[in-house]
Design an enzyme around this catalytic site. Structure first.
Site, short mmCIF file in Angstrom:
data_model
loop_
_atom_site.label_atom_id
_atom_site.label_comp_id
_atom_site.label_asym_id
_atom_site.label_seq_id
_atom_site.Cartn_x
_atom_site.Cartn_y
_atom_site.Cartn_z
N ASP A 387 -1.21 -51.05 35.79
CA ASP A 387 -0.61 -51.52 34.54
C ASP A 387 -0.77 -53.05 34.42
OD1 ASP A 387 0.81 -51.39 32.17
OD2 ASP A 387 2.76 -51.54 33.17
N GLU A 390 -4.40 -56.46 31.53
CA GLU A 390 -5.24 -57.03 30.43
C GLU A 390 -5.88 -58.35 30.82
OE1 GLU A 390 -2.17 -55.72 30.05
OE2 GLU A 390 -3.02 -53.84 29.33
N ASP A 458 2.40 -48.98 25.26
CA ASP A 458 3.80 -48.89 24.84
C ASP A 458 3.94 -48.50 23.37
OD1 ASP A 458 4.17 -49.70 27.40
OD2 ASP A 458 4.80 -51.74 26.91
C1 GLC Z 1 4.65 -51.80 30.75
C2 GLC Z 1 3.97 -50.44 30.74
C3 GLC Z 1 5.02 -49.37 30.82
C4 GLC Z 1 5.86 -49.57 32.07
C5 GLC Z 1 6.50 -50.95 32.06
C6 GLC Z 1 7.24 -51.26 33.36
O1 GLC Z 1 5.38 -51.97 29.59
O2 GLC Z 1 3.16 -50.28 29.62
O3 GLC Z 1 4.42 -48.10 30.81
O4 GLC Z 1 6.85 -48.59 32.15
O5 GLC Z 1 5.49 -51.93 31.89
O6 GLC Z 1 6.40 -51.19 34.45
#
Ligand code: GLC
Length: 753
Positions: A387, A390, A458
């Site tokens: 995650d 980017e 998200d």
């Molecule tokens: C980001 C991700 C989400 C995750 C959060 C905490 O917003 O897109 O899926 O739960 O971070 O890690």
């Protein structure tokens, strides 16, 4: 600022199999990769290394061309490229002379400082599809887009850019098809006739070369096959990743993780995967566990395994600045982090606080990263969720000065996430020793299908986002990404119970079926929505498990041909105008034979457009004639799902997890139709790479209505199917057709009716 327009050809030579045309501004290279794939690379400083993050194939050594007075013509069996020399312009035709696509005669390729743009002819009836995860409608005509991987928290259904970069689109006009892949990692732009008075389309980037691959196959299927030949295809995913996945930010302790998993089993709701989001770590330090809340990860995972659950853990790129932390110390000592040009380490804040960012473009860093996963694989983790890659940091505006090796942020931003996924995939694959890891990434670039699944980030708990998410999944399918998903239920906000039920029913037909929610949102597990809704959700998840043999075979098809599991109707019904109607544009085929019409949670009836052919509603076998709009009931218990006449769908009995052996029965459902059809059934152990050494079970099932016959070909491969008995289930056949069962051997079986 000056504009430079690509001018006249001065010289034409041949170099290492490429045709090289020089103009006062630049040099253009023409390379042929296959009869249907031609590359044009126009650069001011051609880099002999000619490397690509996306492309894994090499051009042909030789191709045919003819030098004429004003033009050079490159010909293959499928394509003709006419290169006008004065000024230098490139125009593509089919072999029999139909114009496919070409430069705008006035401007063609231009530069304004480093920015390079290609202006193209636009046809009156031209439509555009693709670009992967992008807002807007299926037909992107009249829209413009930017590729700049972004942590698009709180995005709406019109936000651009989002998290990923897939600079590949397909153009459709005059009954013809073509594809174009712009392999350039800088911030890039696509304009499909948005603001040019319908005169031109254009694309380009802030730097780098005008480097594109032109695909001239005359069907979207073949273009996808070519694109995924060039950029690679997915491997077989672990079967368990296709089961139901329960996620949350975050289950806060091992006890909570175990309690949730056990509840699935108590309630007999099938599930395979549970996640640990960021709170499992010690201070959000990657490759650590919180000793208080997760004191014994190995013990926890052993308990999960005992009830057939797998664990996926999140892994972000930011490495916390902390003198006591091994990854921090190693990274600093070995120069593994991004820097400023004066050598200072780049620092920005994200979940752990102040962080440095690994340079995943460096092979040594990828190796180091890969090995670090032992902290997770040791206790038994088999899935890794990448995650914030980017890369994201608070403020979201990484300075352009930041360096990754010799390259600056503007050039590499769009591939950073992909390189992290690559490091994660290669590293964990090696450590897991013949077990398939599951990788899920948020940021991506073309070619990411070789390493990872993706989800769309998200989203929000609204009907609008549910439909938008389906469009994103369908569009990602046009870029080689087949294992894709959305946060079912919506990440931000709380869904109504109705929306939760509806979205879950759509999740059954989403390649990756994952329920996820943000911190502070109501709990999302199937039992949080009242007894009645729980039963509906359970039934839908059971349906997913029944369909797994079909879904797994669908992923085999993706791995072999690049065809995605969720297919916009544009793939198979390209010439049918109705499928581009915004009212029907979210409809898709799930695998070869299932058509799904997503519908909002509050609707009781919905208009569905059925393309040509006959169709049956899956829930009732009610038959419909295609090429018309039908209005159907859509209670929350019955999402509009149809099967194409002639459809062949293998199913199994309900199991609680893909780890279960099941009852050994494989049901081959067949819906009657007037046209013959075939289905490639594929099975293997679902967890190892032995299939690459022949340990698979594959057979073609043919439905031949003329001969009134169902034929199961001889079995290929040395894997013993887990189904000992096969039973044909007939739909829409005359009364009196009896069930046909046979022992699942390897010989040809023919059943007449
Ligand atoms: C980001 C991700 C989400 C995750 C959060 C905490 O917003 O897109 O899926 O739960 O971070 O890690």
């Amino acid at each position: 600022m000056q504009v430079e327009i690509l001018g006249n050809a001065d010289t034409v030579t041949e170099q290492n199999g490429a045709l090289v045309v020089k103009t006062p501004q630049a040099q253009a290279r023409v390379m042929v990769y296959s009869p249907t794939i031609i590359r044009i690379c126009i650069s001011k400083n051609f880099d002999e290394a000619d490397s690509s993050f996306a492309v894994i194939e090499k051009p042909l050594d030789k191709f045919t061309y003819q030098k004429l007075t004003d033009t050079i013509e490159v010909s293959t069996s499928a394509l003709k490229l006419v290169i006008n020399k004065n000024p230098l312009r490139f125009n593509f035709y089919t072999a029999d002379g139909n114009a496919l696509s070409g430069d705008d005669a006035r401007f063609g390729t231009t530069w304004q400082a480093e920015r390079v743009i290609n202006y193209r002819k636009l046809y009156a009836d031209e439509k555009f599809i693709g670009l992967g995860e992008k807002a807007g409608d299926l037909n992107r005509r009249g829209c413009n887009y930017v590729n700049w991987n972004t942590d698009a928290a709180m995005h709406t259904i019109t936000t651009d850019p989002l998290y990923k970069t897939f600079p590949f689109f397909i153009g459709l006009h005059s009954g013809l098809t073509y594809g174009l892949f712009f392999d350039n990692t800088h911030k890039s732009y696509f304009d499909f006739g948005a603001t040019t008075d319908e005169q031109m389309s254009w694309f380009g980037a802030d730097g780098g070369d005008m480097n594109y691959y032109f695909f001239g196959a005359q069907s979207i299927r073949n273009i996808l096959e070519d694109y995924t030949w060039l950029t690679g295809r997915m491997e077989m995913p672990p079967l368990w990743s296709l089961g139901y996945q329960q996620c949350r930010w975050s289950y806060m302790s091992a006890n909570e993780v175990l309690a949730i998993a056990r509840k699935f089993r108590e309630k007999n709701i099938p599930a395979d995967v549970i996640y640990c989001d960021i709170d499992y770590m010690d201070g959000f330090k990657i490759f650590t566990w919180n000793k208080e809340t997760f004191p014994d990860p190995k013990g926890m995972i052993a308990e999960l395994k005992a009830i057939n659950f797998r664990l996926v853990t999140i892994v972000d790129p930011g490495i916390k600045i902390d003198e006591e932390y091994a990854e921090y110390k190693e990274g600093v000592a070995n120069n593994y982090f991004a820097t400023y040009p004066n050598g200072e380490l780049f620092t920005a804040s994200v979940w752990p606080g102040r962080c440095h960012f690994p340079d995943f473009l460096n092979e040594e860093v990828r190796e180091w990263w890969g090995v670090s996963f032992k902290a997770l694989t040791g206790p038994g983790v088999e899935g890794f969720w990448n995650d914030m890659n980017e890369p994201a940091a608070w403020g979201q505006n990484m300075p352009w000065l930041v360096k990754f090796g010799e390259k600056f942020m503007p050039e590499i931003r769009n591939v950073y996430g992909m390189q992290m996924a690559r490091a994660t995939y290669n590293g964990t694959k090696r450590i897991l020793n013949n077990k398939r890891p599951f990788i899920l990434t948020r940021a991506a670039y073309a070619g990411t299908q070789r390493y990872s699944a993706v989800w769309t980030g998200d989203n929000a708990a609204t009907d609008e986002h549910m439909l938008f998410g389906q469009r994103l999944v369908n569009s990602l399918g046009l870029t080689g990404m087949s294992l894709t998903g959305v946060d079912i239920g919506g990440f931000m906000g709380n869904p109504t119970p109705e929306l939760m039920v509806r979205w879950n029913s759509l999740g059954v037909y989403t390649p990756m079926f994952r329920n996820h929610a943000a911190k502070g949102m109501v709990m999302r597990e199937p039992w949080q929505w009242g007894e009645e809704n729980e039963q509906v959700i359970k039934k839908d998840i059971e349906q997913r498990y029944k369909l797994l043999p079909y879904i797994y075979s669908g992923f085999y098809q993706s791995a072999q041909t690049g065809l995605p599991l969720s297919r916009t109707l544009a793939i198979d019904y390209t010439a049918d105008e109705n499928i581009f109607d915004v009212k029907y544009q979210n409809q898709f085929l799930f695998g070869d034979s299932i058509l799904v019409a997503p519908v909002i949670s509050t609707a009781e009836t919905v208009d569905v457009y059925l393309p040509a052919g006959d169709w049956y509603r899956l829930s009732s076998d009610e038959k419909y004639t295609g090429k018309q709009v039908i209005n159907v009931q859509c209670p929350l218990t019955d999402l509009p799902v149809f099967v194409k006449a002639g459809g062949i769908i293998p199913m199994q009995s309900i199991i609680q997890s893909t780890n279960e052996q099941g009852d050994g029965l494989l049901f081959i459902h067949i819906w009657n139709g007037s046209q013959s059809n075939e289905f490639i059934y594929y099975e293997d152990d679902g967890t190892s790479y032995d299939y690459q050494k022949g340990a698979y079970y594959k057979r073609t099932i043919v439905f031949d209505p003329q001969k009134k016959e169902i034929i199961f070909s001889a079995v290929e491969g040395i894997y013993q199917s887990k189904y000992s008995k096969v039973e044909v289930v007939w739909h829409g056949f005359e009364e009196g057709v009896l069930g046909s069962e046979f022992e699942n051997g390897s010989e040809i079986i023919s059943i007449t009716y």
